[in-house]
Scaffold this motif. Structure first.
Motif, short mmCIF file in Angstrom:
data_model
loop_
_atom_site.label_atom_id
_atom_site.label_comp_id
_atom_site.label_asym_id
_atom_site.label_seq_id
_atom_site.Cartn_x
_atom_site.Cartn_y
_atom_site.Cartn_z
N SER A 382 0.82 -1.21 0.00
CA SER A 382 0.00 0.00 0.00
C SER A 382 0.85 1.26 0.00
O SER A 382 0.34 2.36 -0.20
CB SER A 382 -0.93 0.01 1.22
N GLU A 383 2.15 1.12 0.23
CA GLU A 383 3.02 2.29 0.38
C GLU A 383 3.96 2.53 -0.80
O GLU A 383 4.46 3.64 -0.95
CB GLU A 383 3.86 2.12 1.65
N ILE A 384 4.19 1.53 -1.64
CA ILE A 384 5.25 1.68 -2.65
C ILE A 384 4.76 2.04 -4.04
O ILE A 384 5.56 2.40 -4.89
CB ILE A 384 6.10 0.39 -2.74
N PHE A 385 3.44 2.00 -4.27
CA PHE A 385 2.92 2.31 -5.60
C PHE A 385 2.32 3.71 -5.63
O PHE A 385 1.52 4.07 -4.76
CB PHE A 385 1.85 1.30 -6.02
N PRO A 386 2.67 4.53 -6.64
CA PRO A 386 2.06 5.85 -6.80
C PRO A 386 0.56 5.74 -7.03
O PRO A 386 0.07 4.72 -7.50
CB PRO A 386 2.76 6.42 -8.05
N MET A 387 -0.16 6.81 -6.70
CA MET A 387 -1.61 6.78 -6.78
C MET A 387 -2.13 6.46 -8.17
O MET A 387 -3.13 5.76 -8.33
CB MET A 387 -2.18 8.12 -6.33
N ASN A 388 -1.44 6.95 -9.21
CA ASN A 388 -1.98 6.79 -10.56
C ASN A 388 -1.98 5.34 -11.05
O ASN A 388 -2.69 5.00 -11.99
CB ASN A 388 -1.21 7.67 -11.55
N ILE A 389 -1.19 4.47 -10.40
CA ILE A 389 -1.21 3.06 -10.80
C ILE A 389 -1.62 2.14 -9.66
O ILE A 389 -1.62 0.93 -9.82
CB ILE A 389 0.17 2.61 -11.33
N LYS A 390 -1.98 2.73 -8.50
CA LYS A 390 -2.25 1.90 -7.33
C LYS A 390 -3.47 1.00 -7.54
O LYS A 390 -3.49 -0.13 -7.06
CB LYS A 390 -2.44 2.77 -6.10
N GLY A 391 -4.49 1.48 -8.24
CA GLY A 391 -5.67 0.64 -8.48
C GLY A 391 -5.33 -0.58 -9.30
O GLY A 391 -5.70 -1.71 -8.95
N SER A 392 -4.61 -0.37 -10.41
CA SER A 392 -4.21 -1.50 -11.25
C SER A 392 -3.26 -2.42 -10.51
O SER A 392 -3.37 -3.65 -10.59
CB SER A 392 -3.52 -0.98 -12.53
N ALA A 393 -2.32 -1.83 -9.76
CA ALA A 393 -1.38 -2.64 -9.00
C ALA A 393 -2.10 -3.47 -7.95
O ALA A 393 -1.79 -4.65 -7.73
CB ALA A 393 -0.33 -1.74 -8.34
N GLY A 394 -3.10 -2.86 -7.30
CA GLY A 394 -3.85 -3.57 -6.28
C GLY A 394 -4.57 -4.78 -6.83
O GLY A 394 -4.52 -5.87 -6.26
N SER A 395 -5.24 -4.61 -7.97
CA SER A 395 -5.94 -5.74 -8.57
C SER A 395 -4.97 -6.85 -8.97
O SER A 395 -5.25 -8.03 -8.76
CB SER A 395 -6.73 -5.28 -9.81
N LEU A 396 -3.82 -6.46 -9.54
CA LEU A 396 -2.84 -7.46 -9.94
C LEU A 396 -2.31 -8.23 -8.74
O LEU A 396 -2.23 -9.46 -8.76
CB LEU A 396 -1.67 -6.78 -10.67
N LEU A 397 -1.97 -7.51 -7.67
CA LEU A 397 -1.37 -8.16 -6.51
C LEU A 397 -2.37 -9.05 -5.78
O LEU A 397 -2.02 -10.11 -5.27
CB LEU A 397 -0.78 -7.12 -5.57
N ILE A 398 -3.63 -8.62 -5.71
CA ILE A 398 -4.64 -9.47 -5.09
C ILE A 398 -4.84 -10.73 -5.92
O ILE A 398 -5.01 -11.83 -5.38
CB ILE A 398 -5.97 -8.70 -4.93
N PHE A 399 -4.81 -10.57 -7.25
CA PHE A 399 -4.93 -11.76 -8.12
C PHE A 399 -3.75 -12.70 -7.92
O PHE A 399 -3.92 -13.93 -7.84
CB PHE A 399 -5.01 -11.32 -9.58
N VAL A 400 -2.53 -12.15 -7.82
CA VAL A 400 -1.35 -12.98 -7.55
C VAL A 400 -1.49 -13.68 -6.21
O VAL A 400 -1.17 -14.87 -6.07
CB VAL A 400 -0.06 -12.11 -7.57
N TYR A 401 -1.97 -12.97 -5.22
CA TYR A 401 -2.17 -13.54 -3.88
C TYR A 401 -3.10 -14.75 -3.93
O TYR A 401 -2.78 -15.83 -3.42
CB TYR A 401 -2.74 -12.45 -2.98
N TRP A 402 -4.28 -14.57 -4.55
CA TRP A 402 -5.25 -15.66 -4.58
C TRP A 402 -4.78 -16.81 -5.48
O TRP A 402 -5.06 -17.98 -5.19
CB TRP A 402 -6.61 -15.14 -5.05
N THR A 403 -4.07 -16.47 -6.55
CA THR A 403 -3.56 -17.53 -7.42
C THR A 403 -2.55 -18.40 -6.68
O THR A 403 -2.60 -19.64 -6.76
CB THR A 403 -2.89 -16.93 -8.67
N SER A 404 -1.64 -17.77 -5.95
CA SER A 404 -0.65 -18.54 -5.20
C SER A 404 -1.32 -19.33 -4.07
O SER A 404 -0.89 -20.45 -3.74
CB SER A 404 0.46 -17.63 -4.66
N CYS A 405 -2.38 -18.77 -3.49
CA CYS A 405 -3.15 -19.52 -2.48
C CYS A 405 -3.73 -20.79 -3.09
O CYS A 405 -3.70 -21.86 -2.48
CB CYS A 405 -4.29 -18.67 -1.93
#
Length: 459
Positions: A382-405
């Protein structure tokens, strides 16, 4: 899965990367969004309780499969492969929910019995995949700034509490009754959601500005002056609208390379380290070691909550990176001890030692994840991505999280049948790699502004 929230998006802090205003920057506006008052109104408290029910239900859903395993497999005649599908399909639902979470947030016979079981768990996963994205954003947007961190931190505690409850009660009741118990917090959340207000920031964003002050009054209390906060939210939205929309592909620009590597790396490694698999099938692990599953799962239930609480208290005191290094190293130790125990068992050595080492290893492992390894990756993200890409980054990282789960939860039983010692040595090596990865790539973000963190990450 761990079933803690993977991406704690501090939405109110994001504006620090926005466009400055002539009379006071957007950064200043963001600093005050959420209000200075620590007043907790009845509506705000209700909203947090409703969100808490969702987190608790998430933990119940994740913790259900382990205590229910024997009963479900026996009654429905499921093979190991079929039960692996049931256990892991929750994560597939989470993957699907993650893919649509951003848009949703912005816009608004025995075999037949097994299929129904899978369908129910899949739909549960979809729901909590969405909730994973919405919960921290909504919490950050409605809470006063001086108590926002505490409210956001409640989520992983409640997820751990839900999983622990399933482990405890699962030793006492029939698995169908356990499923009914898990419905209760979902029902409270569903009913309560009709009584909680919309986010004031979202109302301003979609042009419903006449409702902003009314909603803030409900959240802050009738006697609290909310005029400054309402003005700051409008400034926030105006500045936000000046920024150009970024596409998903913008994530892969060279300047965001380090942020993306750190984000994806931590999400992937933290879950491939085995937490989801061990959580879903803990009963089988303990039984294979010769220990009663009820003793093992009860021990897990007791140890998780205090360590999760300690982790919340230490997060801002010792820093994210040191806590991540220590907990990853301890998770390595726990996995290694469990692997060593099963290796001794394979050679027919020390039955009592096997039981003690497995229990000790699993408890060290769970304590490590509860203390920090489960939640810290999301905080850093939540701290390392700039606001303009944080939404896209969030969706990608949550998808990576659930995929690895899903990868871990589906493959665990097969790997465990292949080699009980081997699967834990694999998890140990991955946890060890987290230590190396964190030392080389992960920045310390404690007490640094978002601008400082993100400037240091841009290559």
């Amino acid at each position: 899965m761990d079933v803690s929230e993977p991406l704690l998006v501090d939405a109110s802090a994001e504006i620090t990367n926005g466009v400055g205003r002539e009379n006071g920057s957007a950064e200043a506006a963001a600093a005050n969004i959420g209000g200075d008052s620590a007043s907790i109104s009845a509506v705000l408290l209700l909203s947090i309780v409703v969100l808490g029910c969702g987190s608790f239900a998430n933990g119940c859903a994740g913790g259900f499969s382990s205590p229910a395993e024997d009963g479900i497999m026996e009654e429905l005649g499921l093979s190991t492969a079929e039960y692996s599908v049931f256990g892991s399909i929750y994560s597939i639902g989470g993957m699907l929910g993650a893919l649509i979470s951003g848009k949703i947030c912005d816009l608004i016979g025995r075999k037949r019995g097994a299929w129904l079981l899978d369908l129910g768990r899949l739909s549960t996963g979809v729901g909590f995949g969405l909730f994973t994205f919405v919960n921290p954003i909504y919490t950050a947007e409605i809470a006063p700034k001086n108590i926002r961190g505490a409210f956001v931190s409640l989520s992983p505690l409640l997820i751990t509490g839900g999983a622990s409850l399933m482990f405890l009660i699962g030793n006492l009741v029939y698995w169908r009754y356990l499923a009914v118990i898990a419905i209760v917090p979902c029902a409270f959340q569903l009913i309560g959601s009709f009584f909680v207000p919309e986010s004031p920031r979202w109302l301003a964003k979609v042009g419903r500005e006449n409702e902003v002050e009314t909603t803030l009054k409900r959240l802050r209390g009738k006697n609290v002056d909310i005029s400054q906060e309402a003005a700051e939210i409008r400034y926030f939205v105006e500045d936000l609208q000046q920024l150009s929309e970024s596409s998903f592909l913008d994530l892969f620009q060279h300047k965001y390379a380090r942020s993306l590597i750190v984000g994806v790396g931590l999400m992937l490694l933290a879950q491939l380290g085995g937490f989801t698999g061990i959580s879903y099938y803990a009963s089988s692990v303990f039984e294979a070691s010769g220990l009663s599953s009820s003793i093992g799962t009860t021990s897990i239930a007791i140890i998780q909550i205090p360590f999760a609480l300690i982790g919340v208290l230490l997060m801002d005191k010792v820093g994210r990176r040191p806590l991540l290094l220590v907990t990853a190293a301890c998770a390595f130790l726990g996995s290694f001890l469990a692997g060593l125990a099963f290796l001794l068992q394979d050679f027919g050595l020390g039955k009592e030692s096997t039981v003690i080492l497995v229990l000790s290893g699993i408890l060290v492992y769970y304590a490590s994840y509860s203390l920090g390894l489960s939640g810290i990756p999301g905080v850093i993200m939540s701290e390392i991505f700039p606001m303009n890409i944080k939404g896209s980054a969030g969706s990608l990282l949550i998808f990576v999280y659930w995929t690895s789960c899903w990868i871990v939860s589906y493959s665990f039983n097969f790997l465990f049948d292949w080699s009980r010692a081997g699967v834990f040595f694999i998890f140990a090596s991955i946890c060890g790699s987290i230590v190396i990865f964190s030392m080389k790539m992960v920045p310390e973000t404690k007490k640094r502004t978002l601008e400082e963190i993100q400037a240091s990450m841009i290559s």
